[in-house]
Every structure is written in structure tokens, then in C-alpha cells.
Design an enzyme around this catalytic site. Structure first.
Site, short mmCIF file in Angstrom:
data_model
loop_
_atom_site.label_atom_id
_atom_site.label_comp_id
_atom_site.label_asym_id
_atom_site.label_seq_id
_atom_site.Cartn_x
_atom_site.Cartn_y
_atom_site.Cartn_z
N VAL A 1 0.80 -1.22 0.00
CA VAL A 1 0.00 0.00 0.00
C VAL A 1 0.84 1.28 0.00
O VAL A 1 0.32 2.35 -0.30
CB VAL A 1 -0.96 0.01 1.21
CG1 VAL A 1 -0.21 0.31 2.51
CG2 VAL A 1 -2.12 0.98 1.01
N TYR A 2 2.12 1.20 0.31
CA TYR A 2 2.94 2.41 0.35
C TYR A 2 3.02 3.02 -1.04
O TYR A 2 3.62 2.45 -1.95
CB TYR A 2 4.35 2.11 0.86
CG TYR A 2 4.44 1.68 2.30
CD1 TYR A 2 3.35 1.85 3.18
CD2 TYR A 2 5.59 1.11 2.82
CE1 TYR A 2 3.44 1.45 4.50
CE2 TYR A 2 5.68 0.72 4.15
CZ TYR A 2 4.61 0.88 4.98
OH TYR A 2 4.69 0.49 6.30
N SER A 3 2.41 4.17 -1.16
CA SER A 3 2.32 4.85 -2.45
C SER A 3 1.74 3.93 -3.52
O SER A 3 2.11 3.99 -4.69
CB SER A 3 3.69 5.39 -2.88
OG SER A 3 3.57 6.45 -3.78
N LEU A 4 0.82 3.06 -3.07
CA LEU A 4 0.10 2.13 -3.96
C LEU A 4 1.06 1.34 -4.86
O LEU A 4 0.86 1.21 -6.07
CB LEU A 4 -0.94 2.87 -4.80
CG LEU A 4 -2.12 3.45 -4.01
CD1 LEU A 4 -3.10 4.17 -4.92
CD2 LEU A 4 -2.84 2.35 -3.23
#
Length: 327
Positions: A60-63
Site C-alpha cells: 500500500v505504500y504509495s500504492l
């Protein structure tokens, strides 16, 4: 750099883990202070040069952009067999059915996406990012076990949940003879010690490695308030929600860190990290870095030795906080 076994496994990890939430595209991420790819690569290269072999990111980090940046940098600067890559699954990647959570479908799909973005055929430590209240834990643990048996994952970890949930998950895996969680990435620092009531002692008793996130309380333990705000301090709404309302209560602890740092002629960050590294089953605090000197400073903490009196001094002003980070 010094290295330690990850809990009771045979895996060697550096005593500092580089967290990669700071890397990504601000256009598709809630945090606007993240570094672009060129700047991210500099930080990753510096970490490798200083002996860090443990890197933590999440889908999910920066998608997904964080995984892409990390994968490309490690492919250029490191031997894959020499680094330990951790990533996570659970959070919303698509606003569609099965776009989040810990169902078998979500886990298997997101694992393949993470492998592709990281440019590797296996994950060293695959972590469930949160507890999924809508999926039976038996389904989740069965799917994770299959990921290990398929050779796509080496070890399993968990993050940010209640101790009873973590124990339930580990009991389910143990009952069925499935691969089990070997690490817990929990919210733990000198300003937030609620984890010491149940989660930390459980992990210490069970031989589960502790890899706490936010060891510097999003920078609040790295400087005195009068030294000025950073962009993250001003804009990180997640951190603000965790620490803002107890800022006055916590100010004495920050001053204590500053005093011990002055006594040792080191930075406040080094004292806050060293405090954690004195705890049993503490493998590696996960540090975020947006500047090269953040990494350099963190690595120096490995050699800081605190006395029992200093540890008591750092801890004595703590007061109970509302539980955050587990939901």
C-alpha cells in the site's frame, strides 16, 4: 553494523531495518513528504553501504511505488541473497471487491503483484499489515502457509493488532502444523508504550522477534520542539492523530531523551533507538529516512550502551495513553 537472528529463526538481520514508507509518489499517496525515486535510491544505497541488509515496505505504500523503487535499487546495488526484504498485505489497493483484506484470493493476488513490483521471485518476510475482521483467521493462515510451501515466501510476520488476535492466529497455525508468524511489527517507542502491557511480553515469552515501527514517534524523539517542525511533522495526519493530544504530557520524556543524549554526546535519535535495542527479543527497529544523515545517525545507535539507571530515567515519566495503531 551488527546482526541478530530474527527471533528464534536462523535468519540474520541487521539491527537497524530501513522502512520504505518514505519512498514513493506523492501524487498517489496520503503522505506528501515521500521521496522521489532518485532520492530514494540514494538513501537505499547509503543503507547498504552502512551494512543494513533488512528493508521493510508494503504493497500500500504509495500504492506499490515504494516496492518498485526498492526493487529496482536493490537489483542494482545488492546481491539478492544478501538482503532481507519484508513487505505487507491487507490494505486497500483497489476500491473494488477483493481489493483489500486477508482472504485467500486477496493474499495470493497481492503477493504476486508485490513480487512483480519488487522484481524478485520470493519475499523474505511477508507481513499481514492489520487484522482482518471479515475473514476467518483459518483461511488467512492456510493461504499464508501455502505461499510459504510454494516458495514465494520464506517467513511470516504480523503487524499492529491486539495481543489476543496475534496469539489466536499463532495458535491456529500451530494446531494445523502450518507456517507461523516469527515477528511482530508493533507501534512501540518511548512516547507510546501500551504494547508493553500484553503484546511485548507475549512475544518475548513465545520467542517472536519484535521489529517496532515509528521508534522515533515520527520524529518527535529526534529533536526538541523548539528546534522547529519538519514537513512530515506538519502534514502527517496519521502521526498527528497518534501524538498531538499527548504532546504536553510527553514533553518531559522528550527532555529526558535530550538529557541522556547530551550525557553521551550523541543525538536524541540514537538514545531513543538504543532504548529499544536493549529490550529482549528486539531484533531491529524500523527507521524511516528522508535524508542520508538519518540513516547514518540510526546506524550509530547500535553501539550506544545505556545503564539500567538511564533506562529507568527515560521510562519514569511515562503515563498511560489511549491505544492506537491496532485497529
Amino acid at each position: 553494523m551488527k546482526y541478530v537472528k530474527l527471533g528464534t529463526t536462523g535468519l540474520d538481520v541487521s539491527r537497524i531495518c530501513l522502512g520504505c514508507m518514505s519512498f514513493g509518489d506523492a501524487n498517489n499517496w496520503v503522505h506528501k513528504w515521500v521521496l522521489d525515486e532518485a532520492s530514494s535510491r540514494e538513501v537505499i544505497k547509503k543503507a547498504l553501504d552502512l551494512g543494513i541488509n533488512f528493508f521493510d515496505t508494503a504493497n500500500v505504500y504509495s500504492l506499490g511505488t515504494s516496492e518498485e523503487y526498492l526493487g529496482r535499487a536493490l537489483k542494482e546495488y545488492a546481491n539478492r541473497d544478501d538482503v532481507v526484504i519484508a513487505t505487507k498485505v491487507f490494505s486497500t489497493m483497489r476500491e473494488t471487491p477483493n481489493g483489500s483484506g486477508l482472504s485467500r484470493k486477496a493474499i495470493m493476488s497481492e503477493l504476486d503483484h508485490s513480487l512483480r513490483r519488487l522484481g524478485t521471485d520470493y519475499i523474505d518476510l511477508y507481513i499481514i499489515h492489520r487484522w482482518d475482521y471479515h475473514t476467518p483467521i483459518e483461511e488467512t493462515m492456510d493461504a499464508l502457509n501455502d505461499a510459504v510451501r510454494a516458495g514465494k515466501v520464506r517467513y511470516l510476520g504480523a503487524s499492529a493488532m491486539y495481543a489476543w488476535q496475534f496469539q489466536k492466529a499463532r495458535n491456529v497455525a500451530d494446531k494445523h502444523g502450518w507456517s507461523n508468524f516469527v515477528s511482530m511489527q508493533n507501534h512501540w517507542n518511548l512516547l507510546y508504550r501500551e504494547e508493553e502491557r500484553e503484546m511485548v511480553p507475549y512475544c518475548q515469552d513465545a520467542g517472536v522477534a519484535l521489529t517496532p515501527y515509528s521508534p522515533l514517534a515520527a520524529g518527535r524523539l529526534s529533536r526538541k520542539p523548539e528546534e522547529g517542525d519538519t514537513k512530515r511533522h506538519q502534514t502527517d495526519q496519521v502521526a498527528i492523530s497518534k501524538y498531538a493530544k499527548t504532546e504536553e504530557q510527553d514533553s518531559g520524556i522528550v527532555e529526558s531523551v535530550a538529557q541522556v543524549a547530551a550525557d553521551h554526546s550523541v543525538s536524541m535519535s540514537q538514545i531513543a533507538l538504543a532504548w529499544l535495542m536493549h529490550k529482549p527479543m528486539l531484533a531491529a527497529p524500523i527507521i524511516g529516512a528522508t535524508k542520508l544523515h538519518h540513516v547514518e545517525d540510526a546506524v550509530k545507535a547500535v553501539d550506544v550502551k545505556l545503564t539500567a539507571e538511564e533506562i529507568n530515567y527515560l521510562e519514569e515519566l511515562y503515563l498511560p495513553h489511549d491505544v492506537v495503531g491496532a485497529l
